[in-house]
Design a protein around this motif. Structure first.
Motif, short mmCIF file in Angstrom:
data_model
loop_
_atom_site.label_atom_id
_atom_site.label_comp_id
_atom_site.label_asym_id
_atom_site.label_seq_id
_atom_site.Cartn_x
_atom_site.Cartn_y
_atom_site.Cartn_z
N VAL A 114 1.81 67.90 -30.55
CA VAL A 114 0.81 68.88 -29.63
C VAL A 114 -0.11 68.02 -28.78
N GLU A 115 -0.71 66.65 -29.44
CA GLU A 115 -1.38 65.75 -28.79
C GLU A 115 -0.71 65.10 -27.79
N ALA A 116 0.50 64.88 -27.94
CA ALA A 116 1.55 64.26 -27.08
C ALA A 116 1.92 65.02 -25.92
N ASP A 131 8.52 69.75 -19.24
CA ASP A 131 9.31 68.41 -18.78
C ASP A 131 10.14 67.88 -20.09
N PHE A 132 9.59 68.11 -21.53
CA PHE A 132 10.22 67.81 -22.66
C PHE A 132 11.66 68.57 -22.84
N ALA A 200 19.30 62.97 -29.40
CA ALA A 200 18.66 63.52 -28.08
C ALA A 200 17.28 63.58 -28.20
N ALA A 201 16.69 64.13 -29.12
CA ALA A 201 15.24 64.36 -29.52
C ALA A 201 14.82 63.06 -29.49
N VAL A 202 15.23 62.26 -30.35
CA VAL A 202 14.39 60.90 -30.38
C VAL A 202 14.38 60.37 -29.10
N GLU A 203 15.66 60.29 -28.41
CA GLU A 203 15.53 59.65 -27.00
C GLU A 203 14.53 60.14 -26.04
N ALA A 204 14.55 61.61 -26.21
CA ALA A 204 13.83 62.38 -25.32
C ALA A 204 12.04 62.19 -25.47
N LEU A 205 11.93 61.50 -26.63
CA LEU A 205 10.27 61.31 -27.22
C LEU A 205 10.06 60.10 -26.85
N GLY A 213 8.12 56.13 -36.18
CA GLY A 213 8.31 56.73 -37.35
C GLY A 213 8.10 58.42 -37.18
N THR A 214 7.24 58.53 -36.10
CA THR A 214 6.79 59.97 -35.59
C THR A 214 8.10 60.53 -34.78
N ARG A 215 8.65 59.68 -33.82
CA ARG A 215 9.66 60.20 -33.39
C ARG A 215 10.84 60.66 -34.12
N LEU A 216 11.03 59.88 -35.24
CA LEU A 216 12.31 60.08 -36.03
C LEU A 216 11.99 61.29 -36.95
#
Length: 272
Positions: A114-116, A131-132, A200-205, A213-216
């Motif tokens: 949410v913060e991001a 956008d995400f 795809a999610a990790v790449e998009a983040l 660690g948070t992206r994973l």
């Protein structure tokens, strides 16, 4: 693309063919053919046989919604253990696999998303920021044609130090993320659709300001926002494991899952 290629459904053919679905459909086609012969309609019997068996060969089944009832029907038969999936591949864990190699509090992950600006409030619900959403779906589209080996290679880049291999399961290849170098049931076993979604999610983040660690850790909960199957592109819905192809037929307390309505792939299992 030829007419045959457009008609084929890779979700239920080849290595991914569901044999309970196939057997039930062949039996139904056989009954219709036999009835037509008894009623002295040989031409009808021939047409039904050719078209029916052809559809089963090309698409996996001919009777609508077969994946929702065939595995349960076969499981209810007095034939002991499942004769179709017992030796179809390596034993795999029941739990969903994920790229995260350590537990991170779900509330912490959500707060950071949410913060991001990745997840935004919409009334009483949370939804993905536009956008995400676009970036994530663009990355899933880019990986949709990737093989399991190609996805494994991308995961090696995203999870430094992990050993990544491809193992055959009863219903297709799994990408196994292991810290030991040898695949075991304690490792993360990702189905191909889940691997596509999480990679795809990790790449998009990337570029959101979130640490590695948070992206994973966010890759797994982000799967709850899927509205199309990362693999076949079909719509998804919340259902139970007894409704999924090869699911827990006869289970007294089935899991609630997010699954594709087209290929019946389980994309997320909600905690009980």
């Amino acid at each position: 693309m030829s007419t045959l290629e457009r008609f084929r459904d890779d979700a239920y053919t080849g290595e991914r063919r569901c044999w309970p679905c196939t057997v039930v459909n062949v039996g139904i086609v056989g009954l219709v053919v036999a009835a037509a012969i008894v009623l002295d309609y040989p031409v009808v019997a021939g047409v039904v046989g050719v078209v029916g068996l052809g559809a089963i060969w090309a698409r996996g089944y001919v009777v609508p919604y077969t994946p929702r009832f065939a595995p349960q029907l076969v499981a209810a038969l007095p034939i002991g253990s499942d004769p179709f999936h017992a030796d179809g591949g390596a034993q795999v864990p029941d739990e969903d696999g994920t790229l995260a190699d350590e537990e991170m509090d779900g509330e912490t992950v959500l707060t950071r998303l949410v913060e991001a600006g990745v997840v935004v409030p919409e009334g009483e619900d949370l939804v993905l920021a536009d956008d995400f959403y676009d970036r994530w779906h663009a990355r899933m589209d880019a990986h949709r044609e990737a093989s399991a080996e190609e996805l494994a290679g991308r995961i090696r880049d995203l999870v430094p130090g992990a050993s990544v291999s491809v193992e055959d399961g009863a219903r297709g290849p799994y990408v196994v993320v292991s810290q030991s170098g040898t695949a075991s049931l304690s490792d993360a076993w990702l189905t191909r659709p889940v691997a596509i979604a999480e990679v795809a999610a990790v790449e998009a983040l990337d570029g959101t300001g979130l640490d590695e660690g948070t992206r994973l850790a966010a890759a797994e909960p982000l799967r709850t926002f899927l509205d199309v199957c990362p693999d076949c592109g079909g719509a998804v819905e919340v259902t139970t494991t007894v409704e999924c192809c090869g699911g827990s037929a006869g289970a007294t307390d089935p899991d609630e899952v997010l699954a594709c309505t087209e290929c019946d792939t389980r994309l997320f299992t909600f905690p009980n």
